[in-house]
Enzyme design. Sequence first.
Site, PDB file in Angstrom:
ATOM      1  N   GLY A  76       1.949  -1.665   4.673  1.00 17.14           N
ATOM      2  CA  GLY A  76       1.863  -2.307   3.360  1.00 17.14           C
ATOM      3  C   GLY A  76       2.546  -1.471   2.293  1.00 17.14           C
ATOM      4  O   GLY A  76       3.207  -1.995   1.392  1.00 17.14           O
ATOM      5  N   ASN A 161      -8.221  -3.878  -4.075  1.00 13.94           N
ATOM      6  CA  ASN A 161      -8.879  -3.225  -2.955  1.00 13.94           C
ATOM      7  C   ASN A 161     -10.197  -2.560  -3.334  1.00 13.94           C
ATOM      8  O   ASN A 161     -11.115  -2.491  -2.540  1.00 13.94           O
ATOM      9  CB  ASN A 161      -7.944  -2.200  -2.309  1.00 13.94           C
ATOM     10  CG  ASN A 161      -7.213  -1.353  -3.320  1.00 13.94           C
ATOM     11  OD1 ASN A 161      -6.583  -1.863  -4.249  1.00 13.94           O
ATOM     12  ND2 ASN A 161      -7.286  -0.052  -3.168  1.00 13.94           N
ATOM     13  N   GLN A 189      -4.717  -6.860   0.498  1.00 12.47           N
ATOM     14  CA  GLN A 189      -6.151  -7.124   0.639  1.00 12.47           C
ATOM     15  C   GLN A 189      -6.446  -8.614   0.764  1.00 12.47           C
ATOM     16  O   GLN A 189      -7.524  -9.001   1.226  1.00 12.47           O
ATOM     17  CB  GLN A 189      -6.919  -6.560  -0.562  1.00 12.47           C
ATOM     18  CG  GLN A 189      -7.038  -5.050  -0.566  1.00 12.47           C
ATOM     19  CD  GLN A 189      -7.900  -4.516   0.558  1.00 12.47           C
ATOM     20  OE1 GLN A 189      -8.814  -5.170   1.048  1.00 12.47           O
ATOM     21  NE2 GLN A 189      -7.607  -3.301   0.989  1.00 12.47           N
ATOM     22  N   SER A 209      -0.144  -6.267   5.341  1.00 15.00           N
ATOM     23  CA  SER A 209      -0.239  -5.154   6.289  1.00 15.00           C
ATOM     24  C   SER A 209      -1.224  -5.537   7.392  1.00 15.00           C
ATOM     25  O   SER A 209      -2.370  -5.909   7.105  1.00 15.00           O
ATOM     26  CB  SER A 209      -0.741  -3.922   5.540  1.00 15.00           C
ATOM     27  OG  SER A 209      -0.919  -2.854   6.439  1.00 15.00           O
ATOM     28  N   ALA A 210      -0.791  -5.434   8.660  1.00 17.74           N
ATOM     29  CA  ALA A 210      -1.573  -5.994   9.773  1.00 17.74           C
ATOM     30  C   ALA A 210      -2.948  -5.362   9.948  1.00 17.74           C
ATOM     31  O   ALA A 210      -3.893  -6.028  10.353  1.00 17.74           O
ATOM     32  CB  ALA A 210      -0.774  -5.861  11.066  1.00 17.74           C
ATOM     33  N   THR A 247      15.498  -0.066  14.443  1.00 12.67           N
ATOM     34  CA  THR A 247      15.154  -0.925  15.582  1.00 12.67           C
ATOM     35  C   THR A 247      13.774  -1.536  15.357  1.00 12.67           C
ATOM     36  O   THR A 247      12.811  -0.833  15.040  1.00 12.67           O
ATOM     37  CB  THR A 247      15.174  -0.098  16.889  1.00 12.67           C
ATOM     38  OG1 THR A 247      16.487   0.434  17.027  1.00 12.67           O
ATOM     39  CG2 THR A 247      14.832  -0.950  18.093  1.00 12.67           C
ATOM     40  N   CYS A 335      -7.918   5.998   0.112  1.00 14.44           N
ATOM     41  CA  CYS A 335      -7.118   7.146  -0.314  1.00 14.44           C
ATOM     42  C   CYS A 335      -7.858   7.992  -1.336  1.00 14.44           C
ATOM     43  O   CYS A 335      -7.665   9.190  -1.400  1.00 14.44           O
ATOM     44  CB  CYS A 335      -5.801   6.688  -0.915  1.00 14.44           C
ATOM     45  SG  CYS A 335      -5.315   5.077  -0.358  1.00 14.44           S
TER      46      CYS A 335
END
Length: 391
Positions: A76, A161, A189, A209-210, A247, A335
Amino acid sequence: MLHTATPSIYLDHSATTPVRPEVMAAMTPYFAEFYGNPSSIHAVGRRSGAALTRARRTVAELLHARPGEIIFTGCGTESDNAALRGLALARRAATGADRLITLPIEHKAVLYTAQDLRDHFGFRLTLVPVDGAGRVAAADVIAALGDGEDVAAVSVMLANNEVGTIQPVAEIGARCRELGVPFHTDAVQAAGRLSLNVEELNVDALSISAHKFYGPKGVGALYLRDGTPFLPFMTGGSHERGRRAGTENVPLAVGLAEALTLAEAERPAENERLRGLRDRLIGRILEEIDGAQLTGPRAERLAHHAGFIIEGVEAEGMLIGLDLAGVAASSGSACSSGSQRPSHVLEAMGYAPGLAAGALRLSLGRSNAPADIEYAADTLAEVVGKIRGSS
Ligand code: PLP
Protein backbone atom coordinates in the site's frame (compact mmCIF):
# COMPACT_ATOMS: atom_id res chain seq x y z
CA MET A 1 -11.41 -13.04 37.35
CA LEU A 2 -9.74 -16.41 36.86
CA HIS A 3 -9.02 -17.61 33.35
CA THR A 4 -7.91 -21.19 32.94
CA ALA A 5 -6.15 -21.18 29.56
CA THR A 6 -4.98 -17.95 27.96
CA PRO A 7 -7.07 -17.46 24.85
CA SER A 8 -5.77 -15.96 21.64
CA ILE A 9 -8.05 -13.19 20.51
CA TYR A 10 -6.88 -11.08 17.63
CA LEU A 11 -8.37 -7.59 17.60
CA ASP A 12 -5.82 -5.90 15.34
CA HIS A 13 -7.22 -6.52 11.87
CA SER A 14 -6.52 -2.93 10.81
CA ALA A 15 -2.80 -3.66 11.25
CA THR A 16 -2.90 -6.86 9.24
CA THR A 17 -4.91 -10.03 8.70
CA PRO A 18 -4.02 -13.72 8.30
CA VAL A 19 -3.89 -15.14 4.78
CA ARG A 20 -7.07 -17.13 4.08
CA PRO A 21 -6.59 -20.82 3.18
CA GLU A 22 -8.36 -20.25 -0.17
CA VAL A 23 -5.84 -17.52 -0.96
CA MET A 24 -2.90 -19.74 0.01
CA ALA A 25 -4.29 -22.47 -2.26
CA ALA A 26 -4.71 -20.07 -5.18
CA MET A 27 -1.17 -18.70 -4.84
CA THR A 28 0.76 -21.89 -4.11
CA PRO A 29 1.10 -23.32 -7.66
CA TYR A 30 2.65 -20.06 -8.88
CA PHE A 31 5.72 -20.25 -6.63
CA ALA A 32 7.39 -23.45 -7.82
CA GLU A 33 5.11 -25.21 -10.29
CA PHE A 34 4.14 -22.39 -12.66
CA TYR A 35 7.10 -20.18 -11.97
CA GLY A 36 7.75 -18.66 -15.40
CA ASN A 37 8.53 -15.04 -16.00
CA PRO A 38 5.29 -13.62 -17.37
CA SER A 39 7.27 -11.68 -19.98
CA SER A 40 8.81 -14.86 -21.44
CA ILE A 41 7.62 -16.14 -24.79
CA HIS A 42 7.79 -19.85 -23.94
CA ALA A 43 4.95 -21.93 -22.55
CA VAL A 44 6.26 -21.78 -18.96
CA GLY A 45 6.17 -18.00 -19.04
CA ARG A 46 2.87 -17.85 -20.87
CA ARG A 47 1.25 -19.86 -18.11
CA SER A 48 2.30 -17.26 -15.49
CA GLY A 49 1.38 -14.48 -17.88
CA ALA A 50 -2.13 -15.88 -18.21
CA ALA A 51 -2.51 -16.03 -14.41
CA LEU A 52 -1.36 -12.43 -14.13
CA THR A 53 -3.83 -11.37 -16.79
CA ARG A 54 -6.66 -13.15 -14.97
CA ALA A 55 -5.68 -11.54 -11.65
CA ARG A 56 -5.58 -8.10 -13.25
CA ARG A 57 -8.95 -8.64 -14.92
CA THR A 58 -10.49 -9.77 -11.62
CA VAL A 59 -9.22 -6.76 -9.69
CA ALA A 60 -10.37 -4.44 -12.48
CA GLU A 61 -13.88 -5.91 -12.43
CA LEU A 62 -14.16 -5.55 -8.66
CA LEU A 63 -13.12 -1.88 -8.90
CA HIS A 64 -15.33 -1.21 -11.97
CA ALA A 65 -12.19 -0.39 -13.90
CA ARG A 66 -10.43 -1.69 -17.01
CA PRO A 67 -7.60 -4.24 -16.70
CA GLY A 68 -5.07 -1.79 -18.15
CA GLU A 69 -5.86 0.62 -15.31
CA ILE A 70 -4.59 -1.80 -12.63
CA ILE A 71 -0.92 -1.68 -11.61
CA PHE A 72 0.36 -4.33 -9.19
CA THR A 73 2.78 -2.88 -6.62
CA GLY A 74 4.82 -4.07 -3.64
CA CYS A 75 2.49 -2.72 -0.90
CA GLY A 76 0.00 0.00 0.00
CA THR A 77 2.85 2.36 0.81
CA GLU A 78 4.24 1.91 -2.68
CA SER A 79 0.82 2.49 -4.27
CA ASP A 80 0.47 5.74 -2.30
CA ASN A 81 3.99 6.88 -3.21
CA ALA A 82 3.53 6.02 -6.88
CA ALA A 83 0.21 7.86 -7.00
CA LEU A 84 1.24 11.04 -5.24
CA ARG A 85 4.64 11.39 -6.86
CA GLY A 86 3.47 10.15 -10.24
CA LEU A 87 0.42 12.42 -10.49
CA ALA A 88 2.03 15.53 -8.99
CA LEU A 89 5.25 15.40 -11.00
CA ALA A 90 3.44 14.73 -14.26
CA ARG A 91 0.96 17.57 -13.80
CA ARG A 92 3.63 20.01 -12.73
CA ALA A 93 5.72 19.08 -15.77
CA ALA A 94 2.72 19.71 -18.03
CA THR A 95 1.14 22.80 -16.44
CA GLY A 96 3.46 24.18 -13.74
CA ALA A 97 0.86 23.44 -11.01
CA ASP A 98 2.84 22.97 -7.79
CA ARG A 99 0.41 22.67 -4.88
CA LEU A 100 -0.66 19.46 -3.17
CA ILE A 101 -3.82 19.12 -1.11
CA THR A 102 -4.26 16.38 1.47
CA LEU A 103 -5.40 15.82 5.08
CA PRO A 104 -3.35 15.96 8.28
CA ILE A 105 -4.81 12.57 9.29
CA GLU A 106 -3.59 10.64 6.26
CA HIS A 107 -1.48 7.55 6.78
CA LYS A 108 2.21 8.44 6.74
CA ALA A 109 2.55 6.73 3.35
CA VAL A 110 0.65 9.74 1.98
CA LEU A 111 1.50 12.43 4.54
CA TYR A 112 5.25 11.89 4.56
CA THR A 113 5.29 11.57 0.77
CA ALA A 114 3.49 14.90 0.47
CA GLN A 115 5.95 16.43 2.94
CA ASP A 116 8.85 14.97 0.98
CA LEU A 117 7.48 16.49 -2.22
CA ARG A 118 7.29 19.82 -0.37
CA ASP A 119 10.70 19.62 1.31
CA HIS A 120 12.76 18.16 -1.53
CA PHE A 121 10.85 18.73 -4.76
CA GLY A 122 9.57 22.30 -4.35
CA PHE A 123 5.84 21.67 -4.02
CA ARG A 124 3.57 23.70 -1.75
CA LEU A 125 1.33 21.76 0.61
CA THR A 126 -2.19 22.53 1.84
CA LEU A 127 -3.42 20.36 4.72
CA VAL A 128 -7.19 20.74 5.10
CA PRO A 129 -8.24 20.44 8.77
CA VAL A 130 -10.63 17.78 10.06
CA ASP A 131 -13.26 17.96 12.81
CA GLY A 132 -13.16 16.26 16.21
CA ALA A 133 -14.36 13.00 14.65
CA GLY A 134 -11.57 13.06 12.05
CA ARG A 135 -13.88 13.98 9.18
CA VAL A 136 -13.09 16.61 6.59
CA ALA A 137 -15.90 18.72 5.14
CA ALA A 138 -15.99 18.28 1.36
CA ALA A 139 -16.69 22.02 1.13
CA ASP A 140 -13.36 22.77 2.85
CA VAL A 141 -11.40 20.70 0.33
CA ILE A 142 -13.38 22.28 -2.49
CA ALA A 143 -12.57 25.75 -1.11
CA ALA A 144 -8.88 24.82 -0.86
CA LEU A 145 -8.95 23.76 -4.53
CA GLY A 146 -10.01 27.22 -5.73
CA ASP A 147 -10.00 27.16 -9.52
CA GLY A 148 -7.60 24.20 -9.33
CA GLU A 149 -5.08 25.72 -11.70
CA ASP A 150 -2.17 25.68 -9.26
CA VAL A 151 -3.10 22.26 -7.80
CA ALA A 152 -0.89 19.37 -8.90
CA ALA A 153 -2.77 16.60 -7.05
CA VAL A 154 -5.29 15.97 -4.27
CA SER A 155 -5.22 12.94 -1.98
CA VAL A 156 -7.99 12.18 0.52
CA MET A 157 -8.17 8.79 2.22
CA LEU A 158 -11.38 6.78 1.95
CA ALA A 159 -11.22 5.51 5.54
CA ASN A 160 -8.83 6.26 8.36
CA ASN A 161 -6.73 3.51 9.92
CA GLU A 162 -6.59 4.90 13.46
CA VAL A 163 -10.13 6.14 14.05
CA GLY A 164 -12.12 4.45 11.28
CA THR A 165 -13.62 7.67 9.90
CA ILE A 166 -15.00 7.54 6.34
CA GLN A 167 -14.38 10.62 4.18
CA PRO A 168 -16.64 12.22 1.54
CA VAL A 169 -14.41 11.09 -1.30
CA ALA A 170 -17.03 10.98 -4.08
CA GLU A 171 -18.06 14.59 -3.47
CA ILE A 172 -14.48 15.85 -3.46
CA GLY A 173 -13.71 13.76 -6.53
CA ALA A 174 -16.62 15.26 -8.45
CA ARG A 175 -15.16 18.75 -8.01
CA CYS A 176 -11.63 17.60 -8.89
CA ARG A 177 -13.04 16.07 -12.08
CA GLU A 178 -14.79 19.35 -13.01
CA LEU A 179 -11.52 21.21 -12.52
CA GLY A 180 -9.33 18.58 -14.19
CA VAL A 181 -7.22 18.11 -11.04
CA PRO A 182 -5.92 14.54 -10.48
CA PHE A 183 -7.48 12.93 -7.41
CA HIS A 184 -6.11 9.99 -5.43
CA THR A 185 -7.64 8.08 -2.55
CA ASP A 186 -5.86 5.77 -0.13
CA ALA A 187 -8.36 2.92 0.13
CA VAL A 188 -6.01 0.59 2.02
CA GLN A 189 -8.30 0.41 5.08
CA ALA A 190 -11.47 0.56 3.02
CA ALA A 191 -10.74 -2.43 0.78
CA GLY A 192 -13.00 -5.34 1.62
CA ARG A 193 -15.03 -3.07 3.88
CA LEU A 194 -16.46 -0.36 1.61
CA SER A 195 -17.34 -0.21 -2.08
CA LEU A 196 -14.30 0.49 -4.24
CA ASN A 197 -16.28 1.48 -7.33
CA VAL A 198 -13.90 3.97 -8.93
CA GLU A 199 -16.66 5.45 -11.09
CA GLU A 200 -18.88 6.24 -8.12
CA LEU A 201 -15.92 7.49 -6.09
CA ASN A 202 -14.82 9.85 -8.91
CA VAL A 203 -11.15 9.00 -8.38
CA ASP A 204 -8.26 8.99 -10.84
CA ALA A 205 -6.09 6.83 -8.60
CA LEU A 206 -6.81 4.44 -5.71
CA SER A 207 -4.46 2.41 -3.51
CA ILE A 208 -5.10 -0.98 -1.90
CA SER A 209 -2.94 -3.53 -0.07
CA ALA A 210 -3.68 -7.28 0.06
CA HIS A 211 -2.63 -7.95 3.66
CA LYS A 212 -5.49 -5.82 4.98
CA PHE A 213 -8.10 -8.15 3.46
CA TYR A 214 -6.74 -11.64 4.19
CA GLY A 215 -4.26 -11.65 1.32
CA PRO A 216 -0.48 -11.83 1.48
CA LYS A 217 1.86 -9.08 2.67
CA GLY A 218 4.10 -7.45 0.09
CA VAL A 219 1.59 -6.84 -2.68
CA GLY A 220 -0.67 -3.91 -3.40
CA ALA A 221 -2.45 -2.46 -6.37
CA LEU A 222 -2.87 1.02 -7.76
CA TYR A 223 -5.81 1.89 -9.93
CA LEU A 224 -4.81 4.62 -12.38
CA ARG A 225 -7.51 5.99 -14.67
CA ASP A 226 -6.70 5.76 -18.37
CA GLY A 227 -5.44 9.04 -19.73
CA THR A 228 -4.27 10.40 -16.35
CA PRO A 229 -0.79 11.95 -16.77
CA PHE A 230 1.62 9.92 -14.62
CA LEU A 231 5.39 9.79 -14.14
CA PRO A 232 6.51 6.39 -12.82
CA PHE A 233 9.13 6.35 -10.08
CA MET A 234 10.07 2.73 -10.79
CA THR A 235 11.76 2.77 -14.17
CA GLY A 236 13.63 -0.05 -15.87
CA GLY A 237 11.26 -2.04 -18.03
CA SER A 238 7.93 -2.05 -19.77
CA HIS A 239 6.15 -4.06 -17.08
CA GLU A 240 2.74 -2.78 -15.98
CA ARG A 241 2.56 -0.77 -19.22
CA GLY A 242 5.70 1.14 -18.27
CA ARG A 243 4.20 2.45 -15.02
CA ARG A 244 6.00 0.13 -12.58
CA ALA A 245 9.10 -1.64 -13.79
CA GLY A 246 10.17 -4.96 -12.30
CA THR A 247 9.30 -8.60 -12.94
CA GLU A 248 5.74 -9.06 -11.79
CA ASN A 249 5.10 -11.03 -8.60
CA VAL A 250 2.63 -13.49 -10.08
CA PRO A 251 1.78 -15.58 -6.98
CA LEU A 252 1.15 -12.50 -4.88
CA ALA A 253 -0.93 -10.81 -7.58
CA VAL A 254 -3.00 -14.00 -7.82
CA GLY A 255 -3.36 -13.94 -4.02
CA LEU A 256 -4.48 -10.31 -3.99
CA ALA A 257 -7.12 -11.00 -6.65
CA GLU A 258 -8.44 -14.08 -4.82
CA ALA A 259 -8.55 -12.28 -1.47
CA LEU A 260 -10.37 -9.28 -2.92
CA THR A 261 -12.88 -11.54 -4.69
CA LEU A 262 -13.72 -13.31 -1.42
CA ALA A 263 -13.80 -10.10 0.60
CA GLU A 264 -16.15 -8.41 -1.86
CA ALA A 265 -18.47 -11.43 -2.02
CA GLU A 266 -18.72 -11.60 1.76
CA ARG A 267 -18.64 -7.86 2.45
CA PRO A 268 -22.34 -7.12 3.11
CA ALA A 269 -22.92 -10.03 5.50
CA GLU A 270 -19.53 -9.74 7.22
CA ASN A 271 -19.93 -5.99 7.73
CA GLU A 272 -23.30 -6.54 9.33
CA ARG A 273 -21.93 -9.25 11.62
CA LEU A 274 -18.91 -7.19 12.63
CA ARG A 275 -20.97 -4.04 13.15
CA GLY A 276 -23.08 -5.96 15.69
CA LEU A 277 -20.02 -7.23 17.55
CA ARG A 278 -18.31 -3.84 17.40
CA ASP A 279 -21.34 -2.00 18.76
CA ARG A 280 -21.56 -4.45 21.63
CA LEU A 281 -17.86 -3.86 22.37
CA ILE A 282 -18.21 -0.07 22.18
CA GLY A 283 -21.32 -0.17 24.36
CA ARG A 284 -19.67 -2.25 27.07
CA ILE A 285 -16.44 -0.24 27.14
CA LEU A 286 -18.18 3.14 27.29
CA GLU A 287 -20.53 1.91 29.99
CA GLU A 288 -18.12 -0.02 32.17
CA ILE A 289 -14.84 1.91 31.99
CA ASP A 290 -14.75 5.35 33.59
CA GLY A 291 -13.16 7.98 31.42
CA ALA A 292 -13.47 5.93 28.23
CA GLN A 293 -14.48 7.83 25.11
CA LEU A 294 -14.94 6.78 21.52
CA THR A 295 -12.57 8.32 18.97
CA GLY A 296 -13.94 8.92 15.51
CA PRO A 297 -17.63 9.03 14.65
CA ARG A 298 -20.25 6.63 15.93
CA ALA A 299 -21.99 6.07 12.60
CA GLU A 300 -19.81 7.06 9.63
CA ARG A 301 -17.04 4.63 10.51
CA LEU A 302 -15.71 1.29 9.32
CA ALA A 303 -17.90 -1.58 10.53
CA HIS A 304 -15.08 -3.54 12.15
CA HIS A 305 -13.38 -0.63 13.88
CA ALA A 306 -13.55 0.68 17.45
CA GLY A 307 -11.17 3.37 18.71
CA PHE A 308 -11.01 4.76 22.23
CA ILE A 309 -9.21 7.07 24.55
CA ILE A 310 -9.02 5.80 28.11
CA GLU A 311 -8.32 8.81 30.27
CA GLY A 312 -5.32 8.68 32.56
CA VAL A 313 -4.07 5.32 31.25
CA GLU A 314 -1.01 4.98 29.01
CA ALA A 315 -1.57 2.88 25.90
CA GLU A 316 1.56 0.82 26.43
CA GLY A 317 0.45 -0.54 29.81
CA MET A 318 -2.97 -1.37 28.42
CA LEU A 319 -1.55 -3.17 25.40
CA ILE A 320 0.84 -5.21 27.53
CA GLY A 321 -1.92 -6.11 30.00
CA LEU A 322 -4.25 -7.14 27.18
CA ASP A 323 -1.49 -9.12 25.48
CA LEU A 324 -0.70 -11.03 28.69
CA ALA A 325 -4.37 -12.03 28.81
CA GLY A 326 -4.28 -13.16 25.17
CA VAL A 327 -5.84 -10.14 23.47
CA ALA A 328 -3.90 -8.55 20.59
CA ALA A 329 -4.79 -4.85 20.26
CA SER A 330 -3.13 -1.65 19.15
CA SER A 331 -2.84 1.96 20.14
CA GLY A 332 -3.65 3.23 16.65
CA SER A 333 -1.60 2.64 13.59
CA ALA A 334 0.79 -0.30 13.75
CA CYS A 335 3.60 2.07 12.89
CA SER A 336 3.01 4.40 15.84
CA SER A 337 2.70 1.55 18.38
CA GLY A 338 6.03 1.45 20.14
CA SER A 339 6.86 5.07 19.38
CA GLN A 340 6.18 7.34 22.32
CA ARG A 341 4.86 10.25 20.30
CA PRO A 342 1.06 10.66 20.41
CA SER A 343 -0.55 9.97 17.07
CA HIS A 344 -0.61 12.74 14.47
CA VAL A 345 -4.20 11.73 13.73
CA LEU A 346 -5.49 12.36 17.26
CA GLU A 347 -3.44 15.55 17.42
CA ALA A 348 -5.09 16.81 14.22
CA MET A 349 -8.49 15.91 15.67
CA GLY A 350 -7.79 18.25 18.58
CA TYR A 351 -6.89 15.83 21.37
CA ALA A 352 -4.38 17.11 23.89
CA PRO A 353 -1.18 15.00 23.89
CA GLY A 354 -1.89 13.77 27.43
CA LEU A 355 -5.25 12.36 26.41
CA ALA A 356 -3.98 10.96 23.11
CA ALA A 357 -1.47 8.86 25.08
CA GLY A 358 -4.38 6.66 26.18
CA ALA A 359 -5.43 5.65 22.67
CA LEU A 360 -6.64 2.13 22.02
CA ARG A 361 -7.75 0.57 18.74
CA LEU A 362 -9.72 -2.66 18.60
CA SER A 363 -10.28 -3.83 15.04
CA LEU A 364 -12.40 -6.93 14.50
CA GLY A 365 -12.32 -9.56 11.81
CA ARG A 366 -13.32 -12.98 10.52
CA SER A 367 -11.99 -14.98 13.47
CA ASN A 368 -13.89 -13.05 16.12
CA ALA A 369 -16.93 -14.64 17.75
CA PRO A 370 -19.32 -13.00 20.24
CA ALA A 371 -17.54 -14.66 23.18
CA ASP A 372 -14.28 -12.93 22.16
CA ILE A 373 -15.94 -9.58 22.47
CA GLU A 374 -17.20 -10.31 25.98
CA TYR A 375 -13.78 -11.59 27.01
CA ALA A 376 -12.02 -8.55 25.53
CA ALA A 377 -14.37 -6.14 27.31
CA ASP A 378 -13.98 -8.01 30.65
CA THR A 379 -10.20 -8.09 30.22
CA LEU A 380 -9.89 -4.43 29.32
CA ALA A 381 -11.93 -3.40 32.37
CA GLU A 382 -9.69 -5.58 34.52
CA VAL A 383 -6.44 -4.25 32.99
CA VAL A 384 -7.52 -0.59 33.30
CA GLY A 385 -8.63 -1.23 36.89
CA LYS A 386 -5.24 -2.72 37.74
CA ILE A 387 -3.31 0.11 36.12
CA ARG A 388 -5.40 2.71 37.90
CA GLY A 389 -5.15 0.82 41.18
CA SER A 390 -1.38 0.71 41.06
CA SER A 391 -0.77 4.32 40.06
N1 PLP B 1 -2.53 3.46 4.06
C1 PLP B 1 -3.28 3.11 5.12
C2 PLP B 1 -4.53 3.86 5.42
C3 PLP B 1 -2.86 2.06 5.95
O1 PLP B 1 -3.59 1.72 7.01
C4 PLP B 1 -1.66 1.37 5.64
C5 PLP B 1 -1.15 0.30 6.52
O2 PLP B 1 -1.30 0.33 7.73
C6 PLP B 1 -0.94 1.77 4.50
C7 PLP B 1 -1.41 2.81 3.74
C8 PLP B 1 0.34 1.08 4.10
O3 PLP B 1 0.09 -0.19 3.55
P1 PLP B 1 1.25 -1.29 3.52
O4 PLP B 1 1.38 -1.82 4.89
O5 PLP B 1 0.77 -2.33 2.56
O6 PLP B 1 2.47 -0.61 3.03
